[in-house]
Each structure stands twice: as C-alpha cells, then as structure tokens.
Design a protein around this motif. Sequence first.
Motif, PDB file in Angstrom:
ATOM      1  N   SER A  83       0.831  -1.206   0.000  1.00  0.00           N
ATOM      2  CA  SER A  83       0.000   0.000   0.000  1.00  0.00           C
ATOM      3  C   SER A  83       0.867   1.260   0.000  1.00  0.00           C
ATOM      4  O   SER A  83       0.514   2.262  -0.627  1.00  0.00           O
ATOM      5  CB  SER A  83      -0.926   0.000   1.216  1.00  0.00           C
ATOM      6  N   ALA A  84       2.003   1.235   0.702  1.00  0.00           N
ATOM      7  CA  ALA A  84       2.915   2.383   0.705  1.00  0.00           C
ATOM      8  C   ALA A  84       3.445   2.641  -0.701  1.00  0.00           C
ATOM      9  O   ALA A  84       3.557   3.798  -1.143  1.00  0.00           O
ATOM     10  CB  ALA A  84       4.070   2.131   1.673  1.00  0.00           C
ATOM     11  N   TYR A  85       3.769   1.570  -1.408  1.00  0.00           N
ATOM     12  CA  TYR A  85       4.248   1.693  -2.793  1.00  0.00           C
ATOM     13  C   TYR A  85       3.165   2.317  -3.670  1.00  0.00           C
ATOM     14  O   TYR A  85       3.424   3.249  -4.452  1.00  0.00           O
ATOM     15  CB  TYR A  85       4.627   0.308  -3.310  1.00  0.00           C
ATOM     16  N   VAL A  86       1.934   1.839  -3.545  1.00  0.00           N
ATOM     17  CA  VAL A  86       0.833   2.349  -4.367  1.00  0.00           C
ATOM     18  C   VAL A  86       0.504   3.794  -3.999  1.00  0.00           C
ATOM     19  O   VAL A  86       0.243   4.624  -4.873  1.00  0.00           O
ATOM     20  CB  VAL A  86      -0.411   1.452  -4.223  1.00  0.00           C
ATOM     21  N   LEU A  87       0.516   4.128  -2.700  1.00  0.00           N
ATOM     22  CA  LEU A  87       0.269   5.505  -2.279  1.00  0.00           C
ATOM     23  C   LEU A  87       1.323   6.441  -2.867  1.00  0.00           C
ATOM     24  O   LEU A  87       0.999   7.540  -3.355  1.00  0.00           O
ATOM     25  CB  LEU A  87       0.272   5.591  -0.758  1.00  0.00           C
ATOM     26  N   GLY A  88       2.583   6.027  -2.849  1.00  0.00           N
ATOM     27  CA  GLY A  88       3.636   6.831  -3.461  1.00  0.00           C
ATOM     28  C   GLY A  88       3.412   7.006  -4.951  1.00  0.00           C
ATOM     29  O   GLY A  88       3.601   8.101  -5.500  1.00  0.00           O
ATOM     30  N   ALA A  89       2.962   5.939  -5.609  1.00  0.00           N
ATOM     31  CA  ALA A  89       2.702   6.012  -7.048  1.00  0.00           C
ATOM     32  C   ALA A  89       1.580   6.994  -7.349  1.00  0.00           C
ATOM     33  O   ALA A  89       1.638   7.758  -8.324  1.00  0.00           O
ATOM     34  CB  ALA A  89       2.349   4.625  -7.582  1.00  0.00           C
ATOM     35  N   VAL A  90       0.554   7.006  -6.517  1.00  0.00           N
ATOM     36  CA  VAL A  90      -0.582   7.915  -6.711  1.00  0.00           C
ATOM     37  C   VAL A  90      -0.136   9.372  -6.590  1.00  0.00           C
ATOM     38  O   VAL A  90      -0.408  10.207  -7.465  1.00  0.00           O
ATOM     39  CB  VAL A  90      -1.690   7.605  -5.680  1.00  0.00           C
ATOM     40  N   ALA A 417      -2.616  11.335 -14.646  1.00  0.00           N
ATOM     41  CA  ALA A 417      -2.241  11.292 -13.234  1.00  0.00           C
ATOM     42  C   ALA A 417      -3.455  11.338 -12.321  1.00  0.00           C
ATOM     43  O   ALA A 417      -3.543  10.595 -11.336  1.00  0.00           O
ATOM     44  CB  ALA A 417      -1.302  12.454 -12.920  1.00  0.00           C
ATOM     45  N   VAL A 418      -4.397  12.224 -12.621  1.00  0.00           N
ATOM     46  CA  VAL A 418      -5.583  12.369 -11.779  1.00  0.00           C
ATOM     47  C   VAL A 418      -6.413  11.091 -11.780  1.00  0.00           C
ATOM     48  O   VAL A 418      -6.860  10.620 -10.726  1.00  0.00           O
ATOM     49  CB  VAL A 418      -6.427  13.573 -12.237  1.00  0.00           C
ATOM     50  N   PHE A 419      -6.596  10.499 -12.963  1.00  0.00           N
ATOM     51  CA  PHE A 419      -7.397   9.279 -13.012  1.00  0.00           C
ATOM     52  C   PHE A 419      -6.647   8.100 -12.405  1.00  0.00           C
ATOM     53  O   PHE A 419      -7.261   7.219 -11.791  1.00  0.00           O
ATOM     54  CB  PHE A 419      -7.825   8.980 -14.451  1.00  0.00           C
ATOM     55  N   TYR A 420      -5.347   8.072 -12.577  1.00  0.00           N
ATOM     56  CA  TYR A 420      -4.547   7.053 -11.900  1.00  0.00           C
ATOM     57  C   TYR A 420      -4.688   7.215 -10.388  1.00  0.00           C
ATOM     58  O   TYR A 420      -4.872   6.239  -9.652  1.00  0.00           O
ATOM     59  CB  TYR A 420      -3.089   7.182 -12.320  1.00  0.00           C
ATOM     60  N   MET A 421      -4.641   8.474  -9.916  1.00  0.00           N
ATOM     61  CA  MET A 421      -4.775   8.744  -8.488  1.00  0.00           C
ATOM     62  C   MET A 421      -6.152   8.331  -7.973  1.00  0.00           C
ATOM     63  O   MET A 421      -6.272   7.615  -6.979  1.00  0.00           O
ATOM     64  CB  MET A 421      -4.559  10.231  -8.212  1.00  0.00           C
ATOM     65  N   LEU A 422      -7.211   8.780  -8.668  1.00  0.00           N
ATOM     66  CA  LEU A 422      -8.560   8.477  -8.224  1.00  0.00           C
ATOM     67  C   LEU A 422      -8.850   6.979  -8.295  1.00  0.00           C
ATOM     68  O   LEU A 422      -9.398   6.391  -7.351  1.00  0.00           O
ATOM     69  CB  LEU A 422      -9.573   9.251  -9.068  1.00  0.00           C
ATOM     70  N   GLY A 423      -8.494   6.366  -9.415  1.00  0.00           N
ATOM     71  CA  GLY A 423      -8.758   4.946  -9.573  1.00  0.00           C
ATOM     72  C   GLY A 423      -7.999   4.106  -8.576  1.00  0.00           C
ATOM     73  O   GLY A 423      -8.544   3.169  -7.977  1.00  0.00           O
ATOM     74  N   THR A 424      -6.743   4.459  -8.360  1.00  0.00           N
ATOM     75  CA  THR A 424      -5.925   3.686  -7.436  1.00  0.00           C
ATOM     76  C   THR A 424      -6.341   3.943  -5.995  1.00  0.00           C
ATOM     77  O   THR A 424      -6.303   3.033  -5.161  1.00  0.00           O
ATOM     78  CB  THR A 424      -4.439   4.007  -7.637  1.00  0.00           C
ATOM     79  N   ALA A 425      -6.743   5.176  -5.700  1.00  0.00           N
ATOM     80  CA  ALA A 425      -7.214   5.467  -4.348  1.00  0.00           C
ATOM     81  C   ALA A 425      -8.462   4.654  -4.035  1.00  0.00           C
ATOM     82  O   ALA A 425      -8.633   4.145  -2.923  1.00  0.00           O
ATOM     83  CB  ALA A 425      -7.504   6.962  -4.202  1.00  0.00           C
ATOM     84  N   VAL A 426      -9.349   4.521  -5.027  1.00  0.00           N
ATOM     85  CA  VAL A 426     -10.567   3.747  -4.835  1.00  0.00           C
ATOM     86  C   VAL A 426     -10.256   2.253  -4.734  1.00  0.00           C
ATOM     87  O   VAL A 426     -10.749   1.548  -3.858  1.00  0.00           O
ATOM     88  CB  VAL A 426     -11.570   4.003  -5.975  1.00  0.00           C
ATOM     89  N   GLY A 427      -9.426   1.760  -5.649  1.00  0.00           N
ATOM     90  CA  GLY A 427      -9.247   0.321  -5.719  1.00  0.00           C
ATOM     91  C   GLY A 427      -7.882  -0.213  -5.379  1.00  0.00           C
ATOM     92  O   GLY A 427      -7.736  -1.419  -5.154  1.00  0.00           O
ATOM     93  N   GLY A 428      -6.860   0.658  -5.340  1.00  0.00           N
ATOM     94  CA  GLY A 428      -5.506   0.151  -5.225  1.00  0.00           C
ATOM     95  C   GLY A 428      -4.852   0.259  -3.873  1.00  0.00           C
ATOM     96  O   GLY A 428      -4.035  -0.582  -3.501  1.00  0.00           O
ATOM     97  N   ILE A 429      -5.167   1.299  -3.119  1.00  0.00           N
ATOM     98  CA  ILE A 429      -4.494   1.468  -1.829  1.00  0.00           C
ATOM     99  C   ILE A 429      -5.087   0.531  -0.783  1.00  0.00           C
ATOM    100  O   ILE A 429      -4.372  -0.167  -0.064  1.00  0.00           O
ATOM    101  CB  ILE A 429      -4.597   2.938  -1.360  1.00  0.00           C
ATOM    102  N   ALA A 430      -6.404   0.508  -0.700  1.00  0.00           N
ATOM    103  CA  ALA A 430      -7.051  -0.337   0.299  1.00  0.00           C
ATOM    104  C   ALA A 430      -6.998  -1.815  -0.066  1.00  0.00           C
ATOM    105  O   ALA A 430      -6.978  -2.675   0.816  1.00  0.00           O
ATOM    106  CB  ALA A 430      -8.508   0.092   0.486  1.00  0.00           C
TER     107      ALA A 430
END
Length: 488
Positions: A83-90, A417-430
């Motif tokens: 999750s830390a890796y994905v949060l950094g990516a976002v 970047a924004v859609f990567y952030m939003l999509g990953t925040a919804v489905g990738g971090i948690a």
Amino acid sequence: MPSASPRLQAPSAAARADVLTTDIPARLDRLSWSRFHTLVVVALGITWILDGLEVTLAGSVSGALKSSPALRMTDAQVGLSASAYVLGAVLGALLFGWLADRLGRKKLFTVTLLVYLVATAATAFSPNLTVFLICRFFTGAGIGGEYSAINSAIQELVPARYRGHTDLVINGSFWIGAALGAVGAVGLQQPGFLPPDMGWRVAFGIGAVLGLIILFLRSFIPESPRWLMTRGRIDDAEAVTAHIERMADAPPITEPLPTVSLRIRDTGFGIVALMRSLIRDYPQRTIVALVLMSSQAFFYNAIFFTYALVLSTFFGVPSDRIGLYILPFAAGNFLGPLLLGGLFDSIGRRQMIAFTYAASGVLLAVTAVLFVNGVLNAMQQTIAWSVVFFFASAAASSAYLTVGESFPLEVRALAIAVFYMLGTAVGGIAGPWLFGSLIGTGERSAIAAGYGFGAALMIVAAGVAWRWGLAAERRSLEDLAPPMSSAA
C-alpha cells in the motif's frame, strides 16, 4: 480546411499575431512504423518492466521479508508495504503529471526515473521496517510519475493507426518485468547462495542497475513535438518532427495535410483547466475513465499484491519457489495485450474494452468458486489466474489508453495522473491491505468474497464501456479532443 502548404502557415494580414497554424500532428500520424518508434517503445516503455519487477520482487520475497532479522514483517505489514508503494505512485503521478504538462515530457521522464533509481537502491539498504516503508513510498512515486509523463509522450509520438496496439503492449510489458523479478527472486533466495538477510536486498538493487541503462537510452528520445507546438516553440517542434521523419524514411508530402490552429501561450494549463475539461466539456468521458481505472486497480492490486501470500498460506508453496508460479501468470498477462491489442485498432475500442472487462469478471467469479471449494491445487490455481488475467491485462491497459485519448493535449499527463490517483485510491491502496488481512484469517471464503467483489466491479465497468465508451480507433488525438489552445 486543409492548408495550402505542408509546413507552418504564415499569418495573413487578417490573422492574429498570436495564432499559429501547423500540420505537425498530421505529419506524425501519417508515418509508418520505423526504428524511431521502436526506440520510443524500448526507452520509454521499459517503465512498465520496472514496475513489474518492483511489484513482483516485493511479493516474491515476502517470505524473506517476514523472516528477515532486520524487518520481521507480518502478513499485514507485507500488505502495508504494498500500500505504501501504491500511495507513493498515486501522489507521484499527480505531482509529476502536473509538471510534465508544464515543463515537458522529456524533462519529467528523466526526473522520475532518477527518483525511482535512488529510492529502489535505498530500499536494498533498509535497516528497519520504517525505512523500508519510506523507500517503497518513494520508489512508487518515481514509477507513478513515469506513468503520467510516459503514457502521454508515447501516445503523442506513435501514429494514430498503431496507437491502440502499441499502448496495450507497452502497458502489458509490466509482466516481462514480473517474470524477471520472479526468476531473480527464486535464484537469489536459494539456500546458501547468499546470507539469509541479503537475498531480498540484492533483489531490490537490480532495479537501480536497470535504471542506469534506461537513462542512457532516453537521451536519444526528443521532446514531444505536440507539446512544443502548444507552447509556441514551433521552430523546435518543426526540427524534432523533421528528425523523426528522417528516421522513419517518410515519403515526400505531395498534397496538403490537415492542420490545427493554436493560440500561442507561454504558460501551461493547470488543475483548474483540467477540472473544467473533465466536468464541463467531457463529463461522460470522465465517468467512463474513472470506472475503468478504479475497477481494474482494485482487481489487479488486490489480487496480485497478495499473490504470494495466497500460494504460501493456502497451498503451502515455499517462499523460495513462489517465483516459479508467477512465470505462467506473467506469460498470460503479457500475451493478452500482445495478441488482443491489434483488435482494439481494428474491431474498435468500445467493443474490445467491454469484452475484456466482462471476460475478466466472469472468469474470476468462476475461479473464486473453485478456490473456496478447494478444487484446485497450486498449479491449477495458477493456470486459472493466468487465463483470467490474459483478458484482464488487456482490459487494464486499455484504461490508460482511454484516459490519454479522451482529454486535450495540454492537460493529458495531468489527466492520466488524476485518473490514476482516483482509480488507485478507490481500488488500489485499500485492496492490498484488505486482502492481506483476509488472508491472515486463514478462511478461503473470506478471500473468495473479495474475488467476487473484484469480479463484480469489472462486469459493471464492461457495461459502462459498452454504453458510453469512446470510438477512438485510428483517429488523431486532436480530432478526439481539440487542444484547449485551439484557435478554431
């Protein structure tokens, strides 16, 4: 209306001094595939190989991370590091995507690679869990920045009729890195090959070595002529385009090409302009992009980040053998975009996106039923996942393609970047944390429920793409979304 000349048009007496007209986009789109485009794919597309390497190494060495005298990670902490890796990516995607639109594609895909290189090298020297998590965060930030800067650069440099297949194959090359990471992890964790706490450190150091090689290759990639022309740097844009045409052995221009007219600006468009484009100008495209990105992010991150934990917890696969089970999985993921990618340019974006999302969801639901009933052994489970992700890999890659094609050039990197952030925040971090916790329960039914939720998300996304998807195949980027600086 086509221009009277294949080059920059001088303003007439009635024309505004701050407006330029150019046929650069048409000149780039008319080219056949050449050694220049191959160089672009190799030098820029290797980002996905690095991402695959990083993610796979983190999963494949999870057993070593848990037994490391320095780290002593639990299953939940392994999920937390993912999750830390994905949060950094976002966050990295958002920051560097904004900078890529303001400062240019070339500067940013150099900076982001340097961030990745330093962070992954530092990961190898982590003395404790806290430092390890910080290093994983910044490694992700470098990779996330690469996604936004490089997706936009590739789409702007590759001719329209090759764009879909090329973009899918490049995104699918993540799994070449995954295979390399799997093989490397197996070799480095062989008993007696390295000291017990050294194998995972060397594994993460591999990425830094590859980063140095990529820096050299990228020195030959020019700035995007499309980005240059929106900044009024038309002489530079003309020079770069002429260089590309020479490398591509482009035939002489014998008739006028379509042109675009742009208002010259010294500064770029920012987040306010992007939000206006997303909400006011293209609300339907915004919804489609968000649904596609978030569903595939949960589907991928939740399942793949915990792949090794499932194999070790429920099938008893030793940590030093996990990499061997990732190889067929990686093969299916790469072959999907490779073999299906051309159909996105021929049959069409909307049809193929809907098909690959739906196939992924249905097949995962079937796999979840087999898993919860204990029907499959470790190899059969791997084969089942490989079939699912043959389609899911093409689907996930098409989400990035969709975002890049849906919005104007001046905010393309920031939009990605924004859609990567939003999509990953919804489905990738948690997702990784949630599945790590579910695996910790030791209950197959809990994991199967998570798989079922991911399958439902993909099926819903398929319906959205079928109903409202954009028919972008073989069309120029400027036709799909006119530049925000357009003077037309």
